[in-house]
Scaffold this motif. Structure first.
Motif: not given
Lengths: 985, 92
Positions: A1-2, A41-46, A321-325, A395-402
């Motif tokens: 879940m993000s 809210a249900n993590d339905q991003l697609l 929108v994510g846990r790590k944005v 550089e790579s950035i780790d995230c689950d939303a932008l």
């Protein structure tokens, strides 16, 4: 879940859980959610697949500009395709389905298009599917339409109701954000009739997404305070769920109100949508501003959305929108998003700022990458990290939303819909609304301002300005202080170089940066050409997110200012409006009026088959048991009228009562034949011409009294002739003393036809109707048995002894019944318009088949009705011009097939025997045709070159459409009773 | 085109109630006028851009013919008067 719902916060009602489904998956949301916030809210991003490449797509915005999150909502006949999830209000039982994917959203065969994308650039279809030409319609287009699509329209009829309404106000305020609320309050306190309309289901606009403090209270509390005051004014109308979609002449606005779109099973007592036309003395456009996406590689990955949208989901709906944005921005909006996320305890991966030096601060611990740019978004169905480039290093950035912000564009559509062009402001880096005068004033961020305090103050100022232009004054409400505002400035960043994936400009139509470049190289450089060539801005969102970016990018390619590129034309509608709303109640049988004769009930009970003729439902024929097909019934009706007696409804003829001292003079000027000396109590057949000498209409005119005439017109031209007469009386000869009124609907008129007509009539009429007392063309008011006053006309369209009896409409059916009863011993039968037509063709009488807009009185054998003695009448002067008197004009003739079994069809052309069919050899055409029961074979009326000289000639009837060619004999158009003895019997 | 027309008899009404005939400056020639004059009256029409007087019919209202003076480019309506009055003025 993000993406997930926060444990508290937001303006949703957590005590009211709502169940809904997405692609069959049962999910939960809260009252106050949109479908989009509940999906997140249900993590339905697609949530969807893109139009051309079938790329996975997610939610980009939190409002009406949404290009990606288009879904089908509803079940069965209520299914509505292409609905933006971001504005769809969540309700219990909502059923949503994703679009443009097969077999499923996650595994979509169409995504193979992505592999072909090097071949699918702008203009691909134009270049590829050119040959062979015949393939386009049958092969290419159906294939392309299937492959590239949106939602599917439902084939079932819409079960819901729609309606249209007008509203009038002193001030229309479009948008209930900070500027709109203050403008409405200012005007409402001054006593003006105010309409405050907003597309959202909750009024408050951007204030509902903010964390600032306004006068010491939360923005939502501030909104409620103003709304409750506004609701207390009876002269104020609050219209949530109402999109003002268009600005029209005279300050009339089009708006659509979604009355019941948020209810699973709408009440049939209310419309689901209402289309408004709002007439406003003044209007304020407080429509806010749209945040621009940044154009970088992979900017369409699900989980990438605008910073403002991220803040709305966070602050208004309590959804992260994510846990790590991560945040990618060129201005203050991104920084505010990072602050909001941090305040809710969400991990902010980094803020990447395209500017080399930022002017804003971030909370401690958040990493800032200045002068950097995202070149790739990892992941497929959701964000799985970023590749960021700065000064040549990656550089790579780790995230689950932008969250992204490319600056702001004021929403200026309404002000630009009537031809005025917006102008570019270097200071604001945006297109601003043109000055369109005092009727429509932009306010708040729609006018280029930023900051809530500034917008509140501008709302007051613009309302005072609108009032002043109405010569009204008002006191300015106190504008509270706003704490916690952020610096919303930004620097231009149209395109992020180094993209490792497609960088989309128009998400919905899959237009990326390379397409814009191709359009420039291939000569489609003008912004309007680029739009058509690439389809940028042509999707259902009309480029709300992409258009300004497209202009900026093209300006960059050409090295000029966006001012020189401009924008494409703004047109209504701001957002799509359903056909249902535009149709309103005009649908199905209510799409136009139905006109029924006063004798409709009589015809119905006598078994009539009805035909639609214009708006009229006319009795066509009256079948009897055992009759096979209409022809058999019509033949019987015709023969019965010729040998016994028939009754026909002629109420649909146009009827006009003409009064005045100059009534006779007036009629004399509009008819080609003479009317001055028509005696009282007599009827006369009249021809009206157009001013160019061509016959316009015909009918009988009766003189009921010295200064009272009764004019009849053909059914089809009733309204036109009335209008024509009004024009003549009011514009051409206003000095004549003449008045008229249409009485078409006041009289039930019936034609009693046949050798036994008099016998039948005399049983119903008190007055003497013998040939001596009531000769041919006599007209008189008579008394029916029982005392009813009626008008009796001895006129004949059929060629038989005939009367027309007119009674007040409400008595029509009873009188027709009485005539049928009186006629029963004489074998009376009802006949309809089919038999009426056969009777008149046999007699050679013309209708609009012959009076077809090309014929003169002489052409149709009525030359003696053209008065050479009258000094002037409509059409006289130009009747003498060369073309109308030529010797080879088409003239009315009759035709009889040599082989009596051959049926002549109207529309067939006439050729000399042996002549090849061609326009040069064309001799004329058939205008009316029927089987003549009186003669026992088919006959026809035709217009033939020099026809009256050619009686007896054999001519070829050529009908290419039906593949027929046979010989007929030219004859007089009068097939029965050429001396008209029957009329005078 | 204007959305609202101010009919001198009925007040401000939506344009859908009206129908337009065209140039209001045309004057019907006398029967003795030349062929050319009649030809121009019946067949020849100017197509000006800008300020223009037209005959409008209030078909779904008072059924009076009106002279509407408007700018067919900006859509501004300058005046709406009864056509009979205008016609009498021309004939006078």
């Amino acid at each position: 879940m993000s993406a997930h719902r926060l444990s508290s916060g937001g303006l949703v009602d957590r005590s009211r859980s709502l169940g809904f489904s997405f692609d069959g998956l049962d999910l939960k949301g809260y009252e106050g959610d949109t479908l989009a916030s509940a999906l997140l809210a249900n993590d339905q991003l697609l949530v969807g697949r893109s139009f051309k490449y079938h790329r996975p797509r997610g939610i980009v915005t939190a409002g009406s500009a949404e290009p990606n999150a288009l879904v089908m909502i509803g079940k069965g006949a209520r299914t509505e395709p292409n609905t933006r999830a971001t504005v769809a209000e969540l309700y219990n039982g909502l059923v949503a389905t994703s679009q443009n994917r097969w077999p499923s959203l996650k595994y979509d065969i169409g995504s193979l298009n992505s592999l072909l994308s090097p071949f699918l650039g702008a203009g691909f279809y134009y270049k590829t599917f050119m040959w062979p030409a015949a393939f386009w319609e049958k092969v290419y287009e159906p294939f392309i339409r299937r492959a590239a699509g949106l939602g599917k329209a439902v084939m079932e009829a819409d079960p819901d109701r729609y309606e249209k309404a007008w509203a009038h106000c002193d001030l229309l305020v479009v948008g209930a954000g900070p500027a709109g609320l203050m403008a409405a309050l200012t005007a409402a306190r001054a006593g003006l009739r105010v309409i405050l309309a907003d597309e959202g289901f909750r009024l408050g606009g951007s204030l509902l997404s903010e964390r600032v403090s306004i006068g010491g209270t939360a923005p939502s509390t501030f909104v409620e305070t103003i709304l409750s005051e506004l609701a207390g004014f009876p002269w104020v109308t609050l219209m949530p769920r109402t999109t003002v979609f268009g600005w029209y002449d005279d300050n009339v606005f089009g708006a659509v109100e979604k009355v019941q779109k948020h209810i699973a099973l709408p009440s049939l007592d209310l419309p689901v949508e209402r289309l408004w036309r709002i007439v406003a003395r003044r209007a304020i456009m407080a429509t806010g501003a749209e945040e621009r996406p940044l154009v970088f590689g992979g900017n369409d990955r699900p989980g990438v959305m605008t910073a403002g949208a991220g803040r709305t989901y966070l602050n208004r709906y309590g959804v992260a929108v994510g846990r790590k944005v991560a945040v990618f921005t060129n201005g203050g909006s991104g920084y505010q998003a990072a602050r909001d996320l941090a305040a809710q305890g969400i991990d902010v991966a980094a803020v990447i700022d395209g500017r080399p030096a930022a002017g804003d601060n971030l909370p401690n611990g958040i990493r800032l990458i200045q002068g950097g740019g995202v070149v790739k978004v990892k992941g497929r169905h959701r964000v799985g990290g970023l590749l960021v480039e700065r000064s040549g290093f990656e550089e790579s950035i780790d995230c689950d939303a932008l969250l992204m912000s490319g600056g702001w564009s004021p929403i200026i559509h309404l002000a630009c819909q009537r031809g005025a062009k917006p102008y570019w402001s270097d200071e604001k880096q945006a297109f601003l609304a043109p000055d369109v005068g005092r009727q429509l004033l932009p306010a708040g961020s729609a006018s280029g301002l930023s900051g809530i305090g500034a917008c509140l103050r501008d709302g007051v100022a613009k309302a005072l300005s609108a009032l002043a232009s109405l010569d009204l004054t008002a006191t300015s409400p106190d504008v509270p202080d706003v704490e916690g505002e952020y610096d919303a400035s930004f620097a231009p960043l149209w395109y992020v170089p180094g993209a490792r994936d497609k960088a989309f400009v128009d998400f919905q139509n899959d237009v990326h940066v390379k397409d814009l470049g191709l359009a420039q190289r291939e000569g489609f450089g003008h912004i309007e050409h680029t739009k058509r060539y690439t389809t940028s801005g042509m999707a259902t969102d009309q480029g709300k997110l992409g258009n300004v970016n497209a202009t900026g990018i093209i300006a960059g390619m050409k090295g000029v200012s966006p001012a020189e590129i401009g924008v494409t034309t703004f047109r209504p509608f701001y957002t799509p409006v359903s056909f249902g709303a535009m149709a309103g109640t005009s649908r199905g049988e209510h799409s136009r009026p139905v006109r029924r004769s006063p004798l409709h009930g009589w015809a119905k009970k006598n078994g009539a088959v009805f035909v639609e003729a214009g708006l009229w439902h006319r009795s066509s024929w009256f079948p009897r048991d055992g009759e096979k097909g209409w022809r058999q019934s019509v033949d019987r009706e015709v023969m019965n009228a010729r040998t016994n007696v028939g009754l026909c409804d002629v109420s649909t003829l146009g009827k006009i009562e003409v009064f005045g001292n100059d009534a006779a003079e007036f009629l004399n000027r509009i008819y080609s034949n003479a009317f001055l000396k028509l005696p009282v109590g007599r009827a006369r057949y009249g021809l009206m011409l157009r001013e160019d000498g061509i016959v316009y209409d015909d009918g009988t005119t009766s003189r009921l009294a010295e200064n009272h005439f009764f004019v009849t017109t053909t059914t089809a031209y009733a309204a036109e002739v009335m209008t024509h007469m009004e024009y003549c009386a009011q514009v051409l000869w206003p000095d004549l003393d003449v008045r008229f009124v249409s009485s078409s609907d006041q009289w039930a008129q019936m034609s009693l036809v046949g050798p036994k007509a008099r016998l039948v009539l005399q049983q119903v009429v008190e007055d003497d109707v013998s040939n001596e007392a009531f000769p041919f063309l006599a007209v008189r008011e008579v008394t029916l048995k029982g005392g009813l006053r009626a008008r009796l006309f001895r006129i004949s369209f059929s060629g038989e002894l005939a009367y027309e009896l007119a009674v007040p409409a409400g008595y029509g059916e009873a009188v027709a019944d009485a005539l049928m009863e009186a006629g029963r011993p004489h074998d009376i039968c009802a006949y309809g318009v089919e038999a009426l037509n056969v009777l008149r063709i046999e007699k050679g009488h013309v209708t609009h088949n012959e009076l077809n807009g090309t014929t003169t009185p002489d052409d149709v054998g009525l030359g003696k009705m053209f008065s050479v003695n009258k000094p002037d009448f409509i059409g006289k002067r130009l009747s003498s011009r060369f073309g109308l008197t030529a010797a080879d004009r088409l003239q009315l003739v009759g035709l009889k097939p040599v082989d009596k079994a051959k049926e002549i069809k109207a529309g067939a052309h006439l050729l000399k025997e042996g002549a090849a069919p061609s326009m040069t050899n064309d001799q004329g055409h058939v205008t009316s045709a029927c089987f003549s029961p009186a003669l026992g074979h088919p006959i026809a009326l035709a217009l033939l070159k020099s026809g009256r000289e050619r009686f007896g000639e054999k001519i070829v009837v050529w009908d290419k459409l039906r593949g027929e060619e046979f010989v007929a004999e030219v004859c007089s158009p009068v097939f029965i009773d050429p001396d008209s003895q029957k009329l005078h019997q | 085109m204007a959305s609202l027309i101010h009919c001198p008899h009925c007040g401000s009404r939506p344009k859908e109630e009206f129908s337009i005939r065209g140039d209001a400056s045309l004057v019907r020639p006398s029967p003795s006028a030349s062929d050319e004059e009649w030809h121009r009256y019946v067949h020849i029409r100017d197509n000006p851009k800008g300020r223009y007087k037209e005959h409008w019919h209030h078909a779904f209202g008072c059924r009076r013919w009106l002279v509407v003076e408007r700018d067919n480019f900006t859509h501004e309506v300058f005046s709406v008067t009864d056509a009979a009055e205008a016609a009498k003025a021309v004939q006078a």
